[in-house]
Design an enzyme around this catalytic site. Sequence first.
Site, PDB file in Angstrom:
ATOM      1  N   GLU A   1       8.577   2.582  14.352  1.00  0.00           N
ATOM      2  CA  GLU A   1       9.379   3.126  13.318  1.00  0.00           C
ATOM      3  C   GLU A   1       9.366   4.569  13.157  1.00  0.00           C
ATOM      4  OE1 GLU A   1       7.874   0.668   9.884  1.00  0.00           O
ATOM      5  OE2 GLU A   1       9.512  -0.422  10.199  1.00  0.00           O
TER       6      GLU A   1
ATOM      7  N   ASN B   1       0.786  -1.173   0.078  1.00  0.00           N
ATOM      8  CA  ASN B   1       0.003  -0.162   0.032  1.00  0.00           C
ATOM      9  C   ASN B   1       0.769   1.377  -0.041  1.00  0.00           C
ATOM     10  OD1 ASN B   1       0.772  -0.459   2.561  1.00  0.00           O
ATOM     11  ND2 ASN B   1      -1.207   0.068   3.519  1.00  0.00           N
TER      12      ASN B   1
ATOM     13  N   GLU C   1       4.785  -3.997  12.266  1.00  0.00           N
ATOM     14  CA  GLU C   1       3.662  -2.913  11.955  1.00  0.00           C
ATOM     15  C   GLU C   1       2.628  -3.595  11.245  1.00  0.00           C
ATOM     16  OE1 GLU C   1       3.838  -0.104  13.111  1.00  0.00           O
ATOM     17  OE2 GLU C   1       5.958   0.297  13.571  1.00  0.00           O
TER      18      GLU C   1
ATOM     19  N   CYS D   1      -3.137   1.354   6.662  1.00  0.00           N
ATOM     20  CA  CYS D   1      -3.378   0.772   7.977  1.00  0.00           C
ATOM     21  C   CYS D   1      -4.036   1.663   9.116  1.00  0.00           C
ATOM     22  CB  CYS D   1      -2.136   0.290   8.659  1.00  0.00           C
ATOM     23  SG  CYS D   1      -0.891   1.317   8.393  1.00  0.00           S
TER      24      CYS D   1
HETATM   25  P1  NAP Z   1       0.387  -9.204   3.746  1.00  0.00           P
HETATM   26  O1  NAP Z   1      -0.654  -9.967   2.945  1.00  0.00           O
HETATM   27  O2  NAP Z   1       0.528  -9.400   5.194  1.00  0.00           O
HETATM   28  O3  NAP Z   1       1.600  -8.933   3.273  1.00  0.00           O
HETATM   29  C1  NAP Z   1       2.446  -8.224   3.568  1.00  0.00           C
HETATM   30  C2  NAP Z   1       3.920  -8.898   3.204  1.00  0.00           C
HETATM   31  O4  NAP Z   1       4.076 -10.027   3.545  1.00  0.00           O
HETATM   32  C3  NAP Z   1       4.010  -8.758   1.552  1.00  0.00           C
HETATM   33  O5  NAP Z   1       5.450  -8.807   1.033  1.00  0.00           O
HETATM   34  C4  NAP Z   1       3.708 -10.281   1.435  1.00  0.00           C
HETATM   35  O6  NAP Z   1       4.466 -10.853   0.398  1.00  0.00           O
HETATM   36  C5  NAP Z   1       4.463 -11.082   2.698  1.00  0.00           C
HETATM   37  N1  NAP Z   1       3.897 -12.222   2.913  1.00  0.00           N
HETATM   38  C6  NAP Z   1       2.705 -12.710   2.869  1.00  0.00           C
HETATM   39  N2  NAP Z   1       2.306 -13.773   3.099  1.00  0.00           N
HETATM   40  C7  NAP Z   1       3.593 -14.502   3.687  1.00  0.00           C
HETATM   41  C8  NAP Z   1       4.097 -15.615   4.275  1.00  0.00           C
HETATM   42  N3  NAP Z   1       3.468 -16.840   4.284  1.00  0.00           N
HETATM   43  N4  NAP Z   1       5.524 -15.546   4.714  1.00  0.00           N
HETATM   44  C9  NAP Z   1       6.159 -14.327   4.468  1.00  0.00           C
HETATM   45  N5  NAP Z   1       5.604 -13.413   3.864  1.00  0.00           N
HETATM   46  C10 NAP Z   1       4.430 -13.200   3.566  1.00  0.00           C
HETATM   47  O7  NAP Z   1      -0.313  -7.499   3.737  1.00  0.00           O
HETATM   48  P2  NAP Z   1      -0.638  -6.622   2.789  1.00  0.00           P
HETATM   49  O8  NAP Z   1      -1.911  -7.098   2.136  1.00  0.00           O
HETATM   50  O9  NAP Z   1       0.385  -6.768   1.907  1.00  0.00           O
HETATM   51  O10 NAP Z   1      -0.588  -5.199   3.470  1.00  0.00           O
HETATM   52  C11 NAP Z   1      -1.872  -4.626   3.971  1.00  0.00           C
HETATM   53  C12 NAP Z   1      -1.786  -4.964   5.517  1.00  0.00           C
HETATM   54  O11 NAP Z   1      -0.555  -4.322   5.906  1.00  0.00           O
HETATM   55  C13 NAP Z   1      -2.998  -4.355   6.077  1.00  0.00           C
HETATM   56  O12 NAP Z   1      -3.383  -5.112   7.205  1.00  0.00           O
HETATM   57  C14 NAP Z   1      -2.417  -3.184   6.627  1.00  0.00           C
HETATM   58  O13 NAP Z   1      -3.006  -2.798   7.941  1.00  0.00           O
HETATM   59  C15 NAP Z   1      -0.999  -3.603   7.117  1.00  0.00           C
HETATM   60  N6  NAP Z   1      -0.030  -2.344   6.904  1.00  0.00           N
HETATM   61  C16 NAP Z   1       0.538  -1.891   8.331  1.00  0.00           C
HETATM   62  C17 NAP Z   1       1.229  -0.831   8.352  1.00  0.00           C
HETATM   63  C18 NAP Z   1       1.675  -0.326   9.755  1.00  0.00           C
HETATM   64  O14 NAP Z   1       2.532   0.483   9.715  1.00  0.00           O
HETATM   65  N7  NAP Z   1       1.201  -0.890  11.076  1.00  0.00           N
HETATM   66  C19 NAP Z   1       1.399  -0.096   7.382  1.00  0.00           C
HETATM   67  C20 NAP Z   1       0.814  -0.367   6.251  1.00  0.00           C
HETATM   68  C21 NAP Z   1       0.285  -1.725   5.697  1.00  0.00           C
HETATM   69  P3  NAP Z   1       3.175 -11.092  -1.111  1.00  0.00           P
HETATM   70  O15 NAP Z   1       3.120  -9.655  -1.466  1.00  0.00           O
HETATM   71  O16 NAP Z   1       4.123 -12.096  -2.110  1.00  0.00           O
HETATM   72  O17 NAP Z   1       2.098 -11.669  -0.594  1.00  0.00           O
END
Ligand code: NAP
Length: 496
Positions: free
Chosen positions: A476, A169, A268, A302
């Site tokens: 962070e 995102n 995060e 997020c």
């Molecule tokens: P996600 O599905 O958890 O993916 C995040 C990262 O983890 C991606 O690089 C993804 O790779 C990787 N990943 C997925 N499955 C994995 C596994 N089994 N083992 C290791 N790595 C794995 O989250 P997203 O949909 O990309 O992002 C949205 C989420 O991020 C939301 O929940 C949002 O709230 C959160 N977020 C939090 C913050 C914060 O600072 N708190 C900031 C931004 C976003 P792939 O792309 O290959 O699936």
Amino acid sequence: MNTQGISTLSTDASRNVLESLHTGLHLNGQWSESASGERFEIVNPATEEVITTVANGNAADARRAIEAAGAAQAQWAKSAPRFRSEILRRAYELIMARQDQLALLMTTEMGKPLAEARGEVAYAAEFFRWFSEEAVRIGGNQTTTGDGANRILVSKEPVGPCVLITPWNFPLAMGTRKIGPAIAAGCTMVLKPASLTPLSSLALVDILIEAGLPDGVLNVVTTKDPGAVVGAWLGSGIARKLSFTGSTAVGVNLLEQAAQHVMRTSMELGGNAPLIVFGDADLEVAVDGAVAAKMRNMGEACTAANRIFVHSSLAEEFSDKLAQRLGALVVGDGAADGTDVGPLVEPKALDKVESLVADAVAKGARVLCGGNRPEGAGYFYAPTVLAGVSPDAQMMHQEIFGPVAAVVSFETEDEVVALANDTPWGLAGYLFTQDLDRAFRVGEALQVGMVGLNTGIVSNPAAPFGGVKASGLGREGGTTGIEEFLETKYMSMPRR
Ligand code: NAP
């Protein structure tokens, strides 16, 4: 709803940006293909066109990456703080000099409107400037034991090779928020960007090389098989730190793996932010804040206001004003002039938003604007305001991650604080009131890591970003951001 469309790929500008981009793996200072020879496609969510392919790394590539990071660690840890600081400073300047190209690349891979993408590029660059200033201020101290017999010498050391994993995102800023402090602290890294949006990270690698980053310090593996790549890193015994931004479900799984080697972790994770408008709020300020907190990044943040609680005395007027504002936003390809709201990132995200809206409406919510997806190509969803959303609606209990504002009315302060805290998450919260005592009282009562008081924006490189409860561990940015990449060492020395 206003809509407009244009194919970004048909523009010369986006073709030029893509032509100069490396799309392989970056291992020990070299660009290379995956050992498997495979590649995967990157799609523009506004047009559904394939814009390019990138290398599909596997576990063997992952091992090469972490071995390179491990081999480079000792030398990098000894480098002068000023040397690391100046690399970050040069990278900050290079990013800003290429702000427009990087913004176009980001819009093309992820969908956000160009103006927002430019904003993210500046935000991302700012982490490098901030941590270039932190690199030369890593402290320590000396004290004396209570009995006066010993000196206590405390110093800071880099934690060691880091595993950095970023979401789609904020394709650039989530990377610089981790890479910046890791470079400043003297840590080497392996990075896995999100498979939907790896291009911004790949562009960043070239910038860091140009800024003078030595070989092996930053290694990047793009992949469609994150479990294999990240599993190889976390199980390697070389990595000492995991810094992850993404969903709570994946984060919990990675914490379990990191525990096997007792790694340091910064997590995060997801949010479910409440935005509270009290009866004494300045209505215009509250509506402005809600638009900012809801619509940044098409709601795919997020920190997005997921549940909007408005005092019953203002609920109708607030909802109508919000519907006027969101209903007037122009939806379209983010690369087109005048677009306010781009597409969602992928069809799955669109399906989820549609289903959450259908569920809320079935449970009694009224649609004040939007509530549908436009015809044609692209993963667009109309900015939507729902009034009278039931506490049972699914969207009150999970991230909407789309341009949908769910408004609920409340009567008392105690009631709304209990509602706001009734979630496993605790990242951000927002409150609007002109009563200073109430602002502090409620701000302190909210179980979140960050509070926006009469503002819908909390993110800033100078501030400690992070959450409590299921929203994560660690912070962070700010002065604490570099601590996440440092270990404390204490030496005892008798006073003779
Ligand atoms: P996600 O599905 O958890 O993916 C995040 C990262 O983890 C991606 O690089 C993804 O790779 C990787 N990943 C997925 N499955 C994995 C596994 N089994 N083992 C290791 N790595 C794995 O989250 P997203 O949909 O990309 O992002 C949205 C989420 O991020 C939301 O929940 C949002 O709230 C959160 N977020 C939090 C913050 C914060 O600072 N708190 C900031 C931004 C976003 P792939 O792309 O290959 O699936």
